[in-house]
Design an enzyme around this catalytic site. Structure first.
Site, PDB file in Angstrom:
ATOM      1  N   ASP A 583       0.793  -1.223   0.000  1.00 16.85           N
ATOM      2  CA  ASP A 583       0.000   0.000   0.000  1.00 16.85           C
ATOM      3  C   ASP A 583       0.833   1.284   0.000  1.00 16.85           C
ATOM      4  O   ASP A 583       1.277   1.740  -1.033  1.00 16.85           O
ATOM      5  CB  ASP A 583      -0.990  -0.001   1.172  1.00 16.85           C
ATOM      6  CG  ASP A 583      -2.028  -1.112   1.046  1.00 16.85           C
ATOM      7  OD1 ASP A 583      -1.769  -2.063   0.288  1.00 16.85           O
ATOM      8  OD2 ASP A 583      -3.075  -1.048   1.694  1.00 16.85           O
ATOM      9  N   GLU A 807      -4.107  -6.809  13.312  1.00 13.36           N
ATOM     10  CA  GLU A 807      -3.619  -6.657  11.943  1.00 13.36           C
ATOM     11  C   GLU A 807      -2.133  -6.305  11.919  1.00 13.36           C
ATOM     12  O   GLU A 807      -1.376  -6.796  11.081  1.00 13.36           O
ATOM     13  CB  GLU A 807      -4.432  -5.557  11.249  1.00 13.36           C
ATOM     14  CG  GLU A 807      -4.066  -5.328   9.805  1.00 13.36           C
ATOM     15  CD  GLU A 807      -4.877  -4.195   9.178  1.00 13.36           C
ATOM     16  OE1 GLU A 807      -4.869  -4.096   7.932  1.00 13.36           O
ATOM     17  OE2 GLU A 807      -5.519  -3.418   9.924  1.00 13.36           O
TER      18      GLU A 807
END
Length: 837
Positions: A583, A807
């Site tokens: 990302d 996460e």
């Protein structure tokens, strides 16, 4: 991609020449207001130009149409799995399952038009108005922690859910038999979170059944609104019956008094079930246990009379829900019985309920514990009982997050001209199934391509057949070019949880080919069933790799570039590269076609190596001859150095049009905008020390005697750069991008946080080099031991503190960050504990 690239490549070369010819031989004025015909020769020239333009436009249109069609055409290679592979006749053990990961508890069949079941609950009277109805896993609903204590991926599971003062335990067990997937039973137990709590108000549980088409449901209600049972029939399940048994005290047969409400209507659409029930909880009822004071509760005012149901459209399906309201603590059992299981033999099996269900659950739990230790040997390795429980929960919650999806994705075709302004509408991909694990039940309850390769590294150690099933489904998504969409949003329930701008997958965007990681493990282990599977999968694996190698080719031979970088907008500190999976990891500050991406080259090198090995094993001499030299070239130290070694940085790096002199500054009224200072961008190696820099090490592409291995270990072990007490940082603390926002509304993601998937790759690489003779063997082994202790220790402490796997983890204090629960690749902590790489 850069605006300059769009300007250069928006018109094909032949189109440019046609326009030039038109300018030379056409009317004197391009606005069409010039004089009359100039000469016969001029008229002929004009005719030729017009014809050329028409043919050129026609050719481009045909090419565009062809590309658009191929983008949504399935690949011609034979499927890895037969078309009926999910049917109860072929895979009865997998037909029913907890394949709805986005709900707290529910089951469905592996079918395009499934029969679905689920649970909702609400604490009555805790807040004014309608009670909070729990159904789908939500990031911010205050429920938690929750997750599976045990789940074997097949026939048994036990989950714990904390909701304020309540603790719910949901259990299921399946019993094979008949031709339609057998029987199953649930037990839902609701207790106070803390012993001695007596002030908990009434609790309502809602058990529901949903059909998706013209299937038949026939409820029979008893006294006081209690359903005796629900009979039904579908073409896939034959005859069946659901029974909701009366509530009892937990661990006892003593009955508990419950109040009942029922609601029966047409299926409003799966994403609307919660809101429909909320909207119907608008009537007050009295809960009147014998000898106790009555209490009010909100209940469903429905009826089982046909005429009281809403209008049912053809094929719309039915929604039948039973509400049971009572005081905690209590247990309720919900039983599904298949008609063919009862009719299949001379002996009629007793209903799987009560003491029989208790025995089955305890037997499965004990079998799970024994199999878990035999598989992962955590107790033998000296891990504490708590760490062993963490490992069991990591595996179980990953398996309990496996879903079955069916639907059509939206695809934007590759028009062949990167950055082209040609407007093309997305097209629907053919309807397909997908059996896959998901990263997060609350935030990402759908299939992600690069996540799934990491998921299956864990799953295949436990049950290789589940991995074969998942990989077969993913390879079934291959289009005619060999592309697989990186995010799979299939079906109404999945689509309802995704913002519209993210629904469309672009057929030029790749993703790291992590599915090759479990493929490599299959080759290494050599299980005959795995190898037979790989023989069937090989044509599709080859097509997928070939598409990646060709479509993402870079500006010079043996270089690669991720297509799909964000444009250089004035609000972005560094344009994202979403297809890479990393990302916002910093790349060249000014995107262009000159970029060379190190991580992508390493992924392609890994793919070439694995496909070559597979081709050689299968006797595919032609493919081995094609890919073998490519693999050798990509792993050659000279080539890697030439394209990616940055002497001035002392590490491997990306290359592109770059400057470090970028920052976000406030500029009212726009807010934060990017300001580029001096030095201005130029073609150079990108100074962004972090995970990307380590990829030749992470994917074990370096020779143990490589002169580059030492500097990478130096950077990895340096606390000023990547080393932290909690694992390796994604971006060096010394980087100017460390911890920096990418825009006013976009906090840092891969800019310092510790991620388990890359730390697992690092552990595997250190373990690898620590077992190979070379100058860095002892140091690699020592770093492996220290990094493993840091990573496992921090995940364990955060799990103790919060009850969740996260996460990502902070490199500063180790706290869990991002979404939770994240039982996707964070479950790799189990393999780290087991030292299984």
């Amino acid at each position: 991609m850069a605006r300059g690239e769009r300007r250069r490549r928006a018109v094909p070369a032949e189109g440019v020449r046609t326009v030039e010819r038109a300018a030379r031989g056409g009317p004197g004025r391009r606005d069409g207001r010039g004089g009359g015909p100039r000469s016969t020769a001029g008229g002929v020239a004009l005719a030729v130009v017009v014809l050329s333009l028409a043919l050129g436009m026609s050719g481009r249109w045909v090419l565009a149409w062809h590309r658009a069609r191929r983008a949504v055409t399935l690949h011609s290679a034979p499927p890895v799995l037969p078309a009926d592979s999910s049917s109860p006749a072929v895979a009865p053990d997998l037909f029913w399952g907890t394949y709805r990961p986005h709900v707290y508890f529910g089951m469905k069949t592996r079918s395009p038009k499934p029969l679905l079941t689920g649970l909702m609950w609400a604490q009555q009277g805790t807040t004014p108005g309608t009670p909070k109805l729990r159904h789908t896993c939500e990031q911010g609903d205050g429920v938690g922690p929750y997750g599976w204590e045990f789940h074997d991926g097949l026939s048994f599971g036990r989950q714990h859910i904390q909701d304020g003062a309540l603790k719910l335990t949901t259990e299921f067990v399946k019993r094979p038999g008949g031709q339609h997937g057998g029987d199953w039973s649930w037990r839902v137990t609701v207790e106070p979170q803390a012993s001695g709590t007596s002030a908990i108000p009434l609790v309502s549980l809602f058990f529901y059944v949903v059909t998706d088409s013209n299937e038949v449901l026939i409820p029979e209600v008893g006294s006081k609104g209690q359903l005796k049972f629900i009979s039904g029939h579908t073409s896939e399940l034959g005859d069946f019956r659901f029974t909701l048994l009366p509530p009892t005290s937990p661990g006892d047969t003593a009955p508990k008094y419950g109040s009942y409400n029922v609601f029966w209507t047409s299926n409003p659409g799966l994403p609307l079930l919660t809101e429909m029930v909320k909207s119907r909880l608008n009537s007050w009822f009295q809960h009147r246990p014998p000898g106790a004071s009555p209490e009010r509760y909100l209940g469903l005012p429905g009826s089982l009379k046909w005429e009281d149901r809403g209008p049912s459209g053809q094929g719309q399906g039915q929604f039948l829900i039973q509400q049971v309201t009572l005081k905690v603590p209590f247990s309720i059992e919900f039983v599904f019985e298949s008609g063919s299981a009862k009719a299949g033999g001379n002996q009629v099996l007793p209903r799987l309920a009560g003491s029989l269900l208790t025995h089955a659950l305890e037997s499965h739990a004990e079998a799970f514990r024994e199999r878990f230790e035999k598989t992962f040997q955590l107790k033998e390795k000296g891990l504490s009982p708590g760490e062993q429980a963490l490992g069991q929960a990591a595996l179980s919650s990953l398996l309990g997050g496996i879903g079955y999806f069916y639907g059509q994705g939206l695809v934007l075709p590759d028009m062949g001209v990167e950055g082209s302004e040609q407007k093309v509408d997305p097209a629907l991909f053919p309807p397909l199934p997908l059996f896959t694990a998901v990263p997060s039940r609350s935030f990402f309850p759908r299939g992600f391509l690069w996540d799934e390769g990491f998921h299956q590294l864990v799953v295949q150690r436990w049950d290789p057949s589940l991995t074969r099933e998942a990989l077969g489904h993913w390879l079934g998504l291959l289009n005619a070019d060999g592309w697989i969409g990186r995010e799979q949003i299939l079906g109404d329930e999945a689509r309802a949880r995704v913002p519209p701008e993210f629904l469309v997958q672009r057929a030029v965007h790749a993703n790291p080919p992590t599915l090759l990681l479990p493929v490599a493990h299959m080759l290494e282990v050599g299980d005959p069933d795995d190898l037979a599977f790989l023989r069937k999968a090989f044509p599709r694996l080859h097509a997928w790799f070939s598409w990646l190698h060709q479509s993402q080719a870079g500006p010079v031979p043996l270089s690669y570039r991720w297509r799909g970088r964000d444009p250089a907008l004035p609000t972005l500190l560094n344009p994202k590269t979403l297809p890479s999976g990393l990302d916002d990891y910093p790349r060249a500050s000014h995107p262009s076609v000159t970029e060379r991406h190190l991580d992508l080259r390493c992924w392609v090198a890994l793919g070439a190596r694995v496909l070559t090995q597979l081709a050689e094993y299968l006797g595919e001499a032609e493919v081995a001859a094609e890919l073998g030299p490519l693999a050798a070239s990509l792993e050659a130290a000279e080539s890697l150095d030439e394209l990616h070694w940055a002497p001035e940085l002392g590490v491997f790096a990306d290359f592109g049009n770059h400057t470090k002199a970028v920052q976000l500054k406030p500029r009212p009224p726009q807010g934060l905008v990017r300001v580029v200072g001096r030095p201005q961008p130029r073609l150079q190696y990108v100074d962004a020390l972090g995970y990307v820099s380590l990829f030749p090490l992470l994917l074990r592409l370096l020779d143990p005697n490589s002169s580059r291995l030492g500097p990478l270990l130096d950077i990895l072990a340096d606390s000023r750069h990547l080393w932290s007490p909690f694992g390796l940082r994604s971006l060096a603390a010394s980087s100017s991008f460390y911890g920096q926002r990418n825009s006013e509304h976009d906090p840092p993601y891969w800019r310092g946080a510790v991620w388990l998937n890359v730390n697992y790759l690092a552990l595997g690489a250190l373990h690898h080099y620590g077992h190979l003779e070379g100058p860095h063997q002892a140091r690699a082994a020592k770093l492996h031991s220290e990094l493993r202790a840091n990573v496992v220790g921090n995940v364990w402490r955060q799990y103790q503190a919060t009850g969740f796997l996260w996460e990502q983890y902070s490199d500063r204090d180790g706290r869990g960050m991002g979404c939770r629960p994240f039982h996707g690749w964070t479950s790799l902590v189990l393999l780290a504990m087991a030292e299984d790489y």
